[in-house]
Design an enzyme around this catalytic site. Structure first.
Site, PDB file in Angstrom:
ATOM      1  N   ASP A  40       0.822  -1.224   0.000  1.00 23.22           N
ATOM      2  CA  ASP A  40       0.000   0.000   0.000  1.00 23.22           C
ATOM      3  C   ASP A  40       0.851   1.267   0.000  1.00 23.22           C
ATOM      4  O   ASP A  40       0.404   2.323   0.454  1.00 23.22           O
ATOM      5  CB  ASP A  40      -0.950   0.030   1.209  1.00 23.22           C
ATOM      6  CG  ASP A  40      -1.734  -1.252   1.363  1.00 23.22           C
ATOM      7  OD1 ASP A  40      -2.331  -1.680   0.370  1.00 23.22           O
ATOM      8  OD2 ASP A  40      -1.741  -1.823   2.472  1.00 23.22           O
ATOM      9  N   LYS A  53       2.708   2.277  -4.976  1.00 23.55           N
ATOM     10  CA  LYS A  53       3.465   1.789  -6.139  1.00 23.55           C
ATOM     11  C   LYS A  53       2.702   2.010  -7.439  1.00 23.55           C
ATOM     12  O   LYS A  53       3.313   2.225  -8.481  1.00 23.55           O
ATOM     13  CB  LYS A  53       3.765   0.293  -5.991  1.00 23.55           C
ATOM     14  CG  LYS A  53       4.660  -0.071  -4.829  1.00 23.55           C
ATOM     15  CD  LYS A  53       4.941  -1.558  -4.782  1.00 23.55           C
ATOM     16  CE  LYS A  53       3.704  -2.400  -4.530  1.00 23.55           C
ATOM     17  NZ  LYS A  53       3.053  -2.127  -3.230  1.00 23.55           N
ATOM     18  N   GLY A  63      -3.669  -4.445  -4.971  1.00 21.11           N
ATOM     19  CA  GLY A  63      -4.591  -3.390  -5.368  1.00 21.11           C
ATOM     20  C   GLY A  63      -3.818  -2.122  -5.655  1.00 21.11           C
ATOM     21  O   GLY A  63      -3.403  -1.428  -4.741  1.00 21.11           O
ATOM     22  N   HIS A  64      -3.557  -1.840  -6.930  1.00 23.48           N
ATOM     23  CA  HIS A  64      -2.777  -0.677  -7.321  1.00 23.48           C
ATOM     24  C   HIS A  64      -3.720   0.417  -7.841  1.00 23.48           C
ATOM     25  O   HIS A  64      -4.422   0.218  -8.829  1.00 23.48           O
ATOM     26  CB  HIS A  64      -1.741  -1.049  -8.380  1.00 23.48           C
ATOM     27  CG  HIS A  64      -0.677  -1.961  -7.858  1.00 23.48           C
ATOM     28  ND1 HIS A  64       0.263  -2.567  -8.654  1.00 23.48           N
ATOM     29  CD2 HIS A  64      -0.402  -2.369  -6.594  1.00 23.48           C
ATOM     30  CE1 HIS A  64       1.075  -3.307  -7.910  1.00 23.48           C
ATOM     31  NE2 HIS A  64       0.675  -3.201  -6.661  1.00 23.48           N
ATOM     32  N   GLN A  66       2.335  -6.065  -3.395  1.00 21.93           N
ATOM     33  CA  GLN A  66       2.476  -6.102  -1.935  1.00 21.93           C
ATOM     34  C   GLN A  66       3.756  -5.365  -1.523  1.00 21.93           C
ATOM     35  O   GLN A  66       4.070  -4.355  -2.122  1.00 21.93           O
ATOM     36  CB  GLN A  66       2.448  -7.551  -1.419  1.00 21.93           C
ATOM     37  CG  GLN A  66       1.086  -8.225  -1.496  1.00 21.93           C
ATOM     38  CD  GLN A  66       0.853  -8.930  -2.809  1.00 21.93           C
ATOM     39  OE1 GLN A  66       1.737  -9.523  -3.393  1.00 21.93           O
ATOM     40  NE2 GLN A  66      -0.366  -8.874  -3.285  1.00 21.93           N
TER      41      GLN A  66
END
Length: 435
Positions: free
Chosen positions: A12, A15, A39-40, A218
């Protein structure tokens, strides 16, 4: 020269934006580990994109996106994600390559994930990622290439369903009902949507002359080997995962540049040790100012001061060349800002990040305090606009972890950033004209 971008904390870190920004100068962008538990989030022209399986760089029309062999792929979610992106006017399937060696996430993996989480709380996303890797290493995994042979695929699914059913009923005393025909038919239906994208991605990457950006998911502290085990993800989310996850030899990365992304403070989602966690109004304020809620799950993130012991651990084990610092603006307005420089565990002082969960859970942070800058850094795009006290904070981080902070991200928007290092500021990070 190729570039590797990694999370330097517990994920988180932001990135998504950094990969999106820097991939504008690269031709190929590669995801090589994890799955839809990532989740980007990227903001482009005021529009929000949340990517779970696709490489973030796919948002640039000139790039080729690669889902490499180290990923575990939920075809249902992948097709849904592709259609969502294409629905916003961005072509995907004509620029996407999917490894034929990547393992599949199927419905029974999610059932197993929920069961294992119920029996021993880790804080997973319940997307089936852990069980998919578990069965992969138990040699019961099913790969993308198995979808080409319907009879073989049917047989593999049937065997796995029998195994999972027996595990659920006889070991965990839980009901299990899932029909092999439904699992097979749905998977093959989704495969039809993307089968022209399937190829030997390792061979492609070895032979291409195009510039490549490798995108980690991650973060380092969630790496299954060097993170806060067992409260980790199920893959090597550090640089350790590069060779196995891409199918490329270690020498392939010898000339690459490695950048780690870190927030100006620390967060984590789910269970596990977190020495600098703030369970008070300061932690709540950081969460609200930083909008710290999971892109995949929506869960509130745990928040705390920047842990430089953990960050230095990530710098060393990834061989980072520099840090990209995000969300400095969240600390705007604080009277006092702290960073952790060591841990106190019993009567001992630890300057390195311990492997032992027992020690980490007892660790008390030793802090260095800074006077807050109490000025806005949100959206600034010039180094001259960075407050002096904020630069003091940044300079201390650099000295402590031993690599430069090469870039600041100053808002979620694509164009709000500042290069702080001339070495990295050029047409391409690490390209011959600037190194």
């Amino acid at each position: 020269m190729n570039l590797v971008i990694l999370g330097a904390q517990w994920g988180d870190e932001g990135k998504g934006k950094i990969v999106d920004l820097l991939s504008s100068e690269y031709e190929v962008v590669v995801r090589y580990q994890g799955g839809s538990n990532a989740g980007h989030t990227v903001m482009v022209n005021g529009q929000k994109f949340i990517l779970h399986l696709l490489p973030t760089g796919i948002l640039h029309s000139h790039t080729i996106g690669v889902i490499a062999q180290g990923m575990v792929v939920d075809l249902e979610l992948l097709v849904e994600e592709i259609k969502q992106i294409e629905g916003k006017g961005i072509s995907v399937r004509d620029r996407l390559l999917i490894s034929d060696r990547a393992h599949l996430v199927l419905p029974y993996h999610k059932t197993l994930d929920a069961l294992l989480e119920k029996k021993g709380k880790i804080g997973t996303t319940l997307r089936g990622i852990g069980p998919a890797y578990m069965l992969k290493y138990a040699r019961k995994g099913i790969r993308v290439c198995d979808l080409w042979d319907k009879d073989r695929f049917y047989s593999l699914v049937r065997d796995n369903l029998e195994f999972v059913e027996e595990l659920c009923k006889k070991v965990y005393c839980e009901a299990f009902e899932m029909k092999v025909d439904e699992v097979v038919d749905r998977a093959l239906e989704n495969f039809e949507e993307i089968k022209h994208c399937v190829t030997d991605t390792s061979s492609y990457l070895l032979n291409t002359k195009k510039s490549i950006l490798f995108e980690g998911a991650q973060g380092t502290l969630l790496d299954v080997d060097i993170g806060t085990y067992p409260y980790v993800t199920s893959s090597n989310s550090s640089a350790l995962g590069l060779s196995a996850g891409t199918g490329l030899p270690p020498k392939f990365f010898s000339g690459a540049k490695f950048l780690g992304v870190s927030k100006a403070y620390t967060t984590r989602v789910g269970e596990g040790p977190f020495p600098t966690e703030l369970k008070d109004e300061v932690g709540d304020l950081i969460r609200e100012k930083g909008k710290e809620y999971g892109a995949t799950t929506g869960r509130p993130r745990r928040c705390g001061w920047l842990d430089l012991v953990a960050l230095r651990h990530a710098v060393k084990l990834n061989g980072l060349d520099g840090i990209v610092l995000t969300k400095l603006d969240v600390l705007d307005g604080f009277e006092e800002i702290k960073v952790c420089t060591a841990y106190k565990i019993g009567n001992e002082t630890f300057e390195n990040f311990p492997a032992s969960l027992f020690l980490l859970e007892k660790a008390q942070p030793i802090y260095k305090s800074f006077e807050g800058w109490k000025e806005s850094t949100y959206g600034i795009t010039s180094a001259e606009d960075i407050p002096e006290k904020a630069m003091n904070y940044i300079n201390f981080i650099e000295r402590f972890v031993g690599v430069p902070v090469v870039m600041l991200s100053t808002s979620p928007e694509r164009d709000k950033y500042i290069w702080l290092s001339e070495v990295f500021h050029g047409k391409r990070v690490g390209s011959s004209n600037i190194c």
